[in-house]
Each structure stands twice: as structure tokens, then as C-alpha cells.
Design a protein around this motif. Structure first.
Motif, PDB file in Angstrom:
ATOM      1  N   GLY A  28      33.000  24.996  32.186  1.00 14.86           N
ATOM      2  CA  GLY A  28      34.287  25.228  32.816  1.00 14.86           C
ATOM      3  C   GLY A  28      34.587  26.704  33.012  1.00 14.86           C
ATOM      4  N   LEU A  29      35.887  27.014  33.046  1.00 13.83           N
ATOM      5  CA  LEU A  29      36.305  28.405  33.238  1.00 13.83           C
ATOM      6  C   LEU A  29      35.888  29.269  32.060  1.00 13.83           C
ATOM      7  N   MET A  30      35.852  28.657  30.859  1.00 13.38           N
ATOM      8  CA  MET A  30      35.391  29.405  29.678  1.00 13.38           C
ATOM      9  C   MET A  30      33.962  29.896  29.884  1.00 13.38           C
ATOM     10  N   GLY A  31      33.101  29.011  30.314  1.00 10.23           N
ATOM     11  CA  GLY A  31      31.717  29.395  30.545  1.00 10.23           C
ATOM     12  C   GLY A  31      31.585  30.404  31.672  1.00 10.23           C
ATOM     13  N   ALA A  32      32.377  30.228  32.711  1.00 10.21           N
ATOM     14  CA  ALA A  32      32.305  31.131  33.870  1.00 10.21           C
ATOM     15  C   ALA A  32      32.649  32.560  33.484  1.00 10.21           C
ATOM     16  N   ILE A  33      33.726  32.736  32.714  1.00 11.28           N
ATOM     17  CA  ILE A  33      34.117  34.103  32.357  1.00 11.28           C
ATOM     18  C   ILE A  33      33.115  34.720  31.382  1.00 11.28           C
ATOM     19  N   ALA A  34      32.658  33.945  30.416  1.00  6.46           N
ATOM     20  CA  ALA A  34      31.687  34.475  29.455  1.00  6.46           C
ATOM     21  C   ALA A  34      30.394  34.876  30.167  1.00  6.46           C
ATOM     22  N   ASP A  35      29.899  34.012  31.034  1.00  4.15           N
ATOM     23  CA  ASP A  35      28.673  34.313  31.769  1.00  4.15           C
ATOM     24  C   ASP A  35      28.839  35.564  32.630  1.00  4.15           C
ATOM     25  N   SER A  36      30.004  35.725  33.229  1.00  2.77           N
ATOM     26  CA  SER A  36      30.259  36.887  34.077  1.00  2.77           C
ATOM     27  C   SER A  36      30.278  38.181  33.255  1.00  2.77           C
ATOM     28  N   VAL A  37      30.939  38.144  32.099  1.00  7.93           N
ATOM     29  CA  VAL A  37      30.951  39.332  31.232  1.00  7.93           C
ATOM     30  C   VAL A  37      29.514  39.694  30.847  1.00  7.93           C
ATOM     31  N   LEU A  38      28.748  38.692  30.431  1.00  8.72           N
ATOM     32  CA  LEU A  38      27.358  38.939  30.026  1.00  8.72           C
ATOM     33  C   LEU A  38      26.521  39.478  31.186  1.00  8.72           C
ATOM     34  N   LYS A  39      26.685  38.873  32.356  1.00 13.84           N
ATOM     35  CA  LYS A  39      25.929  39.291  33.544  1.00 13.84           C
ATOM     36  C   LYS A  39      26.170  40.760  33.879  1.00 13.84           C
ATOM     37  N   HIS A  40      27.378  41.226  33.598  1.00 11.11           N
ATOM     38  CA  HIS A  40      27.739  42.607  33.933  1.00 11.11           C
ATOM     39  C   HIS A  40      27.642  43.552  32.727  1.00 11.11           C
ATOM     40  N   GLY A  41      26.933  43.111  31.693  1.00 10.12           N
ATOM     41  CA  GLY A  41      26.624  43.998  30.570  1.00 10.12           C
ATOM     42  C   GLY A  41      27.709  44.130  29.515  1.00 10.12           C
ATOM     43  N   GLY A  42      28.664  43.211  29.501  1.00  9.46           N
ATOM     44  CA  GLY A  42      29.753  43.304  28.539  1.00  9.46           C
ATOM     45  C   GLY A  42      29.507  42.534  27.259  1.00  9.46           C
ATOM     46  N   LYS A  43      30.461  42.636  26.355  1.00  9.21           N
ATOM     47  CA  LYS A  43      30.392  41.982  25.033  1.00  9.21           C
ATOM     48  C   LYS A  43      31.319  40.777  24.994  1.00  9.21           C
ATOM     49  N   VAL A  44      30.861  39.727  24.298  1.00  8.60           N
ATOM     50  CA  VAL A  44      31.618  38.479  24.222  1.00  8.60           C
ATOM     51  C   VAL A  44      31.653  37.963  22.789  1.00  8.60           C
ATOM     52  N   MET A  45      32.864  37.600  22.356  1.00  9.58           N
ATOM     53  CA  MET A  45      33.046  36.926  21.071  1.00  9.58           C
ATOM     54  C   MET A  45      33.682  35.577  21.342  1.00  9.58           C
ATOM     55  N   GLY A  46      33.055  34.507  20.874  1.00  4.91           N
ATOM     56  CA  GLY A  46      33.605  33.172  21.012  1.00  4.91           C
ATOM     57  C   GLY A  46      34.054  32.642  19.664  1.00  4.91           C
ATOM     58  N   ILE A  47      35.143  31.880  19.668  1.00 11.52           N
ATOM     59  CA  ILE A  47      35.658  31.272  18.446  1.00 11.52           C
ATOM     60  C   ILE A  47      35.901  29.798  18.746  1.00 11.52           C
ATOM     61  N   ILE A  48      35.154  28.933  18.063  1.00  8.91           N
ATOM     62  CA  ILE A  48      35.210  27.505  18.374  1.00  8.91           C
ATOM     63  C   ILE A  48      35.322  26.705  17.080  1.00  8.91           C
ATOM     64  N   PRO A  49      36.180  25.691  17.056  1.00 10.38           N
ATOM     65  CA  PRO A  49      36.264  24.854  15.854  1.00 10.38           C
ATOM     66  C   PRO A  49      35.100  23.866  15.791  1.00 10.38           C
ATOM     67  N   GLU A  50      34.745  23.472  14.577  1.00  9.91           N
ATOM     68  CA  GLU A  50      33.647  22.525  14.377  1.00  9.91           C
ATOM     69  C   GLU A  50      33.815  21.295  15.266  1.00  9.91           C
ATOM     70  N   LEU A  51      35.031  20.794  15.366  1.00  8.19           N
ATOM     71  CA  LEU A  51      35.339  19.595  16.138  1.00  8.19           C
ATOM     72  C   LEU A  51      34.882  19.694  17.597  1.00  8.19           C
ATOM     73  N   LEU A  52      34.941  20.892  18.156  1.00  5.24           N
ATOM     74  CA  LEU A  52      34.653  21.058  19.582  1.00  5.24           C
ATOM     75  C   LEU A  52      33.260  21.594  19.885  1.00  5.24           C
ATOM     76  N   VAL A  53      32.462  21.818  18.873  1.00  4.37           N
ATOM     77  CA  VAL A  53      31.135  22.382  19.115  1.00  4.37           C
ATOM     78  C   VAL A  53      30.354  21.537  20.119  1.00  4.37           C
ATOM     79  N   GLU A  54      30.303  20.239  19.911  1.00  3.94           N
ATOM     80  CA  GLU A  54      29.568  19.390  20.854  1.00  3.94           C
ATOM     81  C   GLU A  54      30.348  19.166  22.137  1.00  3.94           C
ATOM     82  N   TRP A  55      31.635  18.903  22.024  1.00  2.57           N
ATOM     83  CA  TRP A  55      32.448  18.584  23.191  1.00  2.57           C
ATOM     84  C   TRP A  55      32.499  19.738  24.191  1.00  2.57           C
ATOM     85  N   GLU A  56      32.690  20.945  23.707  1.00  2.00           N
ATOM     86  CA  GLU A  56      32.794  22.097  24.599  1.00  2.00           C
ATOM     87  C   GLU A  56      31.454  22.778  24.811  1.00  2.00           C
TER      88      GLU A  56
END
Length: 177
Positions: A44-72
Motif C-alpha cells: 500500500g501507501l506504506m510500502g510506496a513511501i518506504a520504497d521511494s525513500v530507499l530508492k533515493h538514498g534515504g533512511k527508513v525506520m519501521g515500527i510494526i506490532p506483532e499482530l500485523l507482521v503477517e497482515w501488513e
């Protein structure tokens, strides 16, 4: 390094402008040397923004609860991924790790995160800038309602002291810090 917490959907939505703006914001953050802090998903939009930051050489920190690891489908390509016990811990850490927040289109979770951060801001728990990216008019109805809250005397401060509404990513770039 400055960091921005971004709240957004784990889906793309119907309007392609939502994804386009997420990608543009990711590029902007990377170019300005601002670390992205977000929900840790790769879809989704989460993946799109993270991928874009990475593609352009930026840093990314993700915070995800155990419950959503598989779902998201947690993003395994980012520099830092924190898997936390629950949603409450996730939100607390998202607020703590960002110097400001930007809200993109999203569903219940995005709105929950935005309103909690606005409430904490109002209660002076923090004083971080909050930007509402109204891509393609997505938040027009909500902005109207927020203005109604102000008109009816239900807010402690003027609305624009708590949230800055912008219609496109370029408008954020001018205002960010």
C-alpha cells in the motif's frame, strides 16, 4: 538527523494520486536528509513511501506490532524495523521517534493515529508539527468537520495551530522546519 513520522494506508486506495504523492514525499524526505518513521509495512501507501525513500538514498525506520507482521507484510528492506508487542506501543514509538508528522490518505488506523497525535499536541504532551496531506481532496470532508469543531467552540486553540492542511507534497517541502 531529523525524522518525520508518516501515517498512511496499508492499501493504495482507488485514486492513483495517493500513491503518486506517497512516492513524491518519499523522494522529498530522502533529498532533504530526513529519516522516514512509519508503520513498517511493505504494501500500500506504506510500502510506496518506504520504497521511494530507499530508492533515493534515504533512511527508513519501521515500527510494526506483532499482530500485523503477517497482515501488513513487514518491510524487510529497510534499515531499521522494530517489532513491538501491540498497537499502543507502536503509536507511542511512532510519536516519539518523529520530529513532526505527516498524514496521508488512510483508513481507521491512520485516523486513529492522527487524532491521538492531535490530542497529545493539544494537551501539550508534545508540540510536534502535524501536516495533513489532502491528496486529491481526500480529506475535504474531514477538514470541513474540523473547521466546524473550531466554529462551534469545541477546540482549545485555532485549528491551524494544531494541523497544517496542504494539498500537495510540494507545499510540505516549503514548510518543513
Amino acid at each position: 538527523m531529523k525524522s518525520v513520522t508518516v501515517f498512511c494506508a496499508s492499501k493504495n486506495g482507488m485514486n492513483p494520486v495517493y500513491r503518486e504523492e506517497a512516492i513524491a514525499l518519499g523522494k522529498l524526505l530522502a533529498e532533504k536528509g530526513i529519516k522516514l518513521v512509519y508503520g513498517g509495512g511493505k504494501v500500500g501507501l506504506m510500502g510506496a513511501i518506504a520504497d521511494s525513500v530507499l530508492k533515493h538514498g534515504g533512511k527508513v525506520m519501521g515500527i510494526i506490532p506483532e499482530l500485523l507482521v503477517e497482515w501488513e507484510h513487514q518491510h524487510t528492506g529497510i534499515q531499521e524495523l522494530l517489532v513491538v508487542k501491540d498497537m499502543h506501543e507502536r503509536k507511542r514509538l511512532l510519536y516519539e521517534h518523529g520530529d513532526a508528522a505527516i498524514v496521508l490518505p488512510g483508513g481507521f488506523g491512520t485516523l486513529d493515529e492522527m487524532f491521538e497525535m492531535l490530542t497529545w499536541n493539544q494537551l501539550k504532551i508534545h508540540d510536534k508539527k502535524i501536516y495533513l496531506l489532502n491528496s486529491g481532496g481526500f480529506y475535504d470532508g474531514l477538514v470541513t468537520h474540523l473547521k466546524k469543531l473550531e466554529e462551534e467552540g469545541l477546540l482549545y486553540d485555532r485549528l491551524e495551530e494544531r494541523v497544517v492542511v496542504v494539498s500537495e507534497v510540494g507545499s510540505i517541502g516549503v514548510r518543513l522546519w
